[in-house]
Design an enzyme around this catalytic site. Structure first.
Site, PDB file in Angstrom:
ATOM      1  N   ASP A   8     -12.547   1.347  11.186  1.00 20.80           N
ATOM      2  CA  ASP A   8     -11.228   0.737  11.044  1.00 20.80           C
ATOM      3  C   ASP A   8     -10.406   1.250   9.851  1.00 20.80           C
ATOM      4  OD1 ASP A   8     -13.009  -0.697  12.696  1.00 20.80           O
ATOM      5  OD2 ASP A   8     -11.891  -2.560  12.438  1.00 20.80           O
ATOM      6  N   ASN A  68      -9.284  -6.319  18.295  1.00 23.06           N
ATOM      7  CA  ASN A  68      -8.592  -7.594  18.471  1.00 23.06           C
ATOM      8  C   ASN A  68      -7.182  -7.595  17.881  1.00 23.06           C
ATOM      9  OD1 ASN A  68     -10.275  -7.433  16.036  1.00 23.06           O
ATOM     10  ND2 ASN A  68      -9.425  -9.425  15.542  1.00 23.06           N
ATOM     11  N   HIS A  69      -6.856  -6.604  17.029  1.00 21.35           N
ATOM     12  CA  HIS A  69      -5.489  -6.507  16.503  1.00 21.35           C
ATOM     13  C   HIS A  69      -4.625  -5.556  17.332  1.00 21.35           C
ATOM     14  CE1 HIS A  69      -6.342  -9.022  13.126  1.00 21.35           C
ATOM     15  NE2 HIS A  69      -7.294  -8.228  12.670  1.00 21.35           N
ATOM     16  N   HIS A 151     -16.445  -3.680  19.615  1.00 25.88           N
ATOM     17  CA  HIS A 151     -15.648  -4.291  18.555  1.00 25.88           C
ATOM     18  C   HIS A 151     -15.986  -5.777  18.506  1.00 25.88           C
ATOM     19  CE1 HIS A 151     -12.214  -3.800  15.835  1.00 25.88           C
ATOM     20  NE2 HIS A 151     -11.949  -5.065  16.130  1.00 25.88           N
ATOM     21  N   HIS A 176     -15.154  -3.589  13.551  1.00 31.58           N
ATOM     22  CA  HIS A 176     -14.486  -4.892  13.342  1.00 31.58           C
ATOM     23  C   HIS A 176     -14.826  -5.592  12.035  1.00 31.58           C
ATOM     24  CE1 HIS A 176     -12.552  -8.758  14.005  1.00 31.58           C
ATOM     25  NE2 HIS A 176     -13.713  -9.366  13.853  1.00 31.58           N
ATOM     26  N   HIS A 178     -15.649  -4.324   9.182  1.00 33.75           N
ATOM     27  CA  HIS A 178     -15.213  -3.498   8.058  1.00 33.75           C
ATOM     28  C   HIS A 178     -16.310  -3.270   7.021  1.00 33.75           C
ATOM     29  CE1 HIS A 178     -10.575  -4.028   8.672  1.00 33.75           C
ATOM     30  NE2 HIS A 178     -11.230  -3.983   9.821  1.00 33.75           N
TER      31      HIS A 178
HETATM   32 FE   FE2 Z   1     -10.541  -4.055  11.894  1.00 34.45          FE
HETATM   33 FE   FE2 Z   2     -11.059  -6.213  14.547  1.00 35.50          FE
END
Ligand code: FE2
Ligand code: FE2
Length: 268
Positions: A8, A68-69, A151, A176, A178
């Site tokens: 990410d 999810n973003h 993710h 996800h 991080h």
């Molecule tokens: Fe992320």
């Molecule tokens: Fe995420």
């Protein structure tokens, strides 16, 4: 063949880190196909078409992925239908913009990339396990590798998914959280696995965000607007070697550039 997955990207520090390092990952680390999760590329949430085009411009990055973003910046929605080199999770409801998997060319043959999102402690998306089954049935024959980005939040769901996919795909790499995990391995039936590849962004932060904004939220529970941190950035990646004939993974290696400091920096 060697596939690289970069975790990410957070904000400008993350974008700059991957733009700086992508050519080196190809030339010095031997990466032949590079996948980059860019769900946090625009100010920490989502991505815009301009940022996506800039990341894809010189061909060092083969595919951008979102989690999810994915819908964090609304202007990306039409772009997801236009550009096949950007993927959002495949197990979103029917009719969602864009696509969740694709087949791409590489010097070693065709590579399928599939993005799926977990459900534990996350939005209740469609079943990622059944989604994988149906995508695998739709894939063309003769692929050199099948790469799955999972993710998800829960380490247990990620490991369960890895075991579910073992022997049917070349790699399952998590994103996800991080935070990079140290459990890279080849599963019994030949799938490379890593629970989370970690983020690419500012090191001294809370998962990429400014400490002075995030910390008070934990202390006071008052809402605050997260901002991307500054300072030195780190690139987090996984390198996976796949035998293009059997599609099995041969090796998986984690990468952090620069590595986390475990000691006080001394005099030069
Ligand atoms: Fe992320
Ligand atoms: Fe995420």
């Amino acid at each position: 063949m060697r596939i690289g997955m970069v975790g990410d990207l957070v904000g400008k520090p993350g974008r700059n880190a991957v733009l700086d390092w992508a050519p080196t990952l190809r030339s010095e680390y031997g990466v032949e196909f590079l996948i980059v999760d860019a769900e946090n590329a625009a100010g920490g949430v989502g991505i815009t078409p301009e940022l996506a085009m800039n990341l894809l411009r010189d061909g060092s990055i083969d595919v951008l992925t979102l989690g999810n973003h994915a819908w964090g910046k609304r202007e990306i929605l039409p772009y997801l239908d236009e550009e096949s080199r950007i993927l959002r999770p495949a197990n979103y409801p029917p009719g969602a913009p864009g696509r969740g998997w694709g087949v791409y060319g590489s010097s070693q043959g065709q590579v399928a990339v599939i993005v799926l999102q977990g459900r534990t402690f996350m939005e209740p998306v469609d079943d990622p396990f059944r989604a994988l089954d149906s995508i695998l049935e739709s894939l063309p024959g003769g692929l050199a590798a099948i790469f799955v980005e999972f993710h998800a939040e829960a380490t247990s769901e990620k490991q369960a998914f890895g075991m579910f996919a073992d022997g049917r795909v070349s790699a399952v790499v998590g994103t996800h959280t991080h935070v990079q995990t140290a459990d890279e391995r080849i599963l019994p039936r030949g799938t490379a696995y890593l629970t989370d590849v970690g983020m690419t962004g500012p090191i001294h932060s809370v998962i990429g965000m400014r400490v002075d904004v995030v910390l008070p939220r934990f202390q006071s529970l008052l809402p605050s607007r997260f901002e991307v941190a500054d300072g030195e950035a780190q690139l987090s990646a996984a390198l996976i070697d796949v035998d293009p004939h059997s599609r099995r993974a041969v090796q998986i290696e984690r990468l952090q550039i620069p590595p986390y400091r475990r000691t006080q920096p001394g005099p030069a």
